[in-house]
Design an enzyme around this catalytic site. Structure first.
Site, PDB file in Angstrom:
ATOM      1  N   HIS A  62       0.864  -1.180   0.000  1.00 52.25           N
ATOM      2  CA  HIS A  62       0.000   0.000   0.000  1.00 52.25           C
ATOM      3  C   HIS A  62       0.902   1.232   0.000  1.00 52.25           C
ATOM      4  O   HIS A  62       2.105   1.141   0.275  1.00 52.25           O
ATOM      5  CB  HIS A  62      -0.889  -0.011   1.232  1.00 52.25           C
ATOM      6  CG  HIS A  62      -1.963  -1.040   1.192  1.00 52.25           C
ATOM      7  ND1 HIS A  62      -3.140  -0.913   1.876  1.00 52.25           N
ATOM      8  CD2 HIS A  62      -2.038  -2.239   0.551  1.00 52.25           C
ATOM      9  CE1 HIS A  62      -3.896  -1.966   1.665  1.00 52.25           C
ATOM     10  NE2 HIS A  62      -3.249  -2.795   0.866  1.00 52.25           N
ATOM     11  N   GLU A  64       1.174   3.743   2.079  1.00 49.90           N
ATOM     12  CA  GLU A  64       1.795   4.035   3.369  1.00 49.90           C
ATOM     13  C   GLU A  64       2.938   3.071   3.672  1.00 49.90           C
ATOM     14  O   GLU A  64       3.974   3.486   4.191  1.00 49.90           O
ATOM     15  CB  GLU A  64       0.749   3.986   4.486  1.00 49.90           C
ATOM     16  CG  GLU A  64      -0.341   5.026   4.358  1.00 49.90           C
ATOM     17  CD  GLU A  64      -1.529   4.600   3.493  1.00 49.90           C
ATOM     18  OE1 GLU A  64      -2.582   5.255   3.592  1.00 49.90           O
ATOM     19  OE2 GLU A  64      -1.418   3.620   2.722  1.00 49.90           O
ATOM     20  N   SER A  87      -7.726   8.292   3.373  1.00 52.97           N
ATOM     21  CA  SER A  87      -7.842   7.766   4.728  1.00 52.97           C
ATOM     22  C   SER A  87      -7.232   6.368   4.777  1.00 52.97           C
ATOM     23  O   SER A  87      -7.556   5.517   3.947  1.00 52.97           O
ATOM     24  CB  SER A  87      -9.318   7.708   5.136  1.00 52.97           C
ATOM     25  OG  SER A  87      -9.473   7.123   6.406  1.00 52.97           O
ATOM     26  N   CYS A  89      -6.404   2.579   5.321  1.00 55.53           N
ATOM     27  CA  CYS A  89      -7.165   1.364   5.603  1.00 55.53           C
ATOM     28  C   CYS A  89      -6.731   0.821   6.962  1.00 55.53           C
ATOM     29  O   CYS A  89      -5.805   1.330   7.597  1.00 55.53           O
ATOM     30  CB  CYS A  89      -6.924   0.338   4.498  1.00 55.53           C
ATOM     31  SG  CYS A  89      -5.245  -0.350   4.491  1.00 55.53           S
ATOM     32  N   CYS A  92      -2.975  -0.156   7.062  1.00 57.07           N
ATOM     33  CA  CYS A  92      -2.069   0.985   7.183  1.00 57.07           C
ATOM     34  C   CYS A  92      -2.272   1.734   8.501  1.00 57.07           C
ATOM     35  O   CYS A  92      -1.320   2.265   9.069  1.00 57.07           O
ATOM     36  CB  CYS A  92      -2.222   1.898   5.978  1.00 57.07           C
ATOM     37  SG  CYS A  92      -1.727   1.053   4.448  1.00 57.07           S
TER      38      CYS A  92
END
Length: 155
Positions: A62, A64, A87, A89, A92
């Site tokens: 991902h 992040e 935002s 998940c 993350c």
């Protein structure tokens, strides 16, 4: 309890510009346009990345996590800021919690509402900027590629 001064919103917007460019890079590569960057509170870039699930055929990459990995090891994550176009998940959000990252700046939470309220409840400083460019970039992707989007969020 966070006794630091709140993040400066102008600095947060500048940080978001780095993450937004990462999201665009991911889209150009044929991936999901979500970008992130890890900064010091004063604005020094430590690492930037984007969602690479499609490009790397790896469900764990991902935005992040990509930014976090590129930043390298640190002793004090509480003094850092994770900046993300969307935002985070639960995966993350767990990374932010696990490593005690002190603040999260979010471009938008309209297309997806992840775990940022949970992080705020735990004392993480959370700033949601409501950035129209982030919302449009991902919104158009979702419209054009719903199958990839639903795969990304686990549906």
């Amino acid at each position: 309890m966070n006794l630091r001064e709140p993040l400066d919103l102008v600095l947060a917007a500048d940080m978001l510009a780095v993450a937004r460019e990462e999201a665009r890079a991911g889209l150009r590569e044929g991936g999901i346009p979500i970008g992130a960057a890890l900064f010091t509170r004063s604005g020094q870039l430590l690492g930037a990345g984007h969602n690479r699930r499609v490009q790397d055929d790896d469900a764990s990459v991902h935005a992040e996590t990509d930014a976090f990995r590129r930043a390298g090891r640190r002793r004090d994550y509480a003094a850092t800021v994770m900046v993300t176009t969307l935002s985070p998940c639960w995966y993350c959000s767990g990374l932010v919690r696990q490593f005690n990252i002190g603040a999260v700046v979010i471009g938008e939470a309209a297309n997806f509402h992840g775990g940022h309220e949970w992080l705020a409840e735990l004392g993480v400083e959370v700033v949601v900027l409501g950035d129209d460019a982030c919302t449009t970039l991902l919104g158009e992707f979702i419209t054009d590629h719903p199958e990839l989007w639903y795969e990304d969020i686990g549906l």
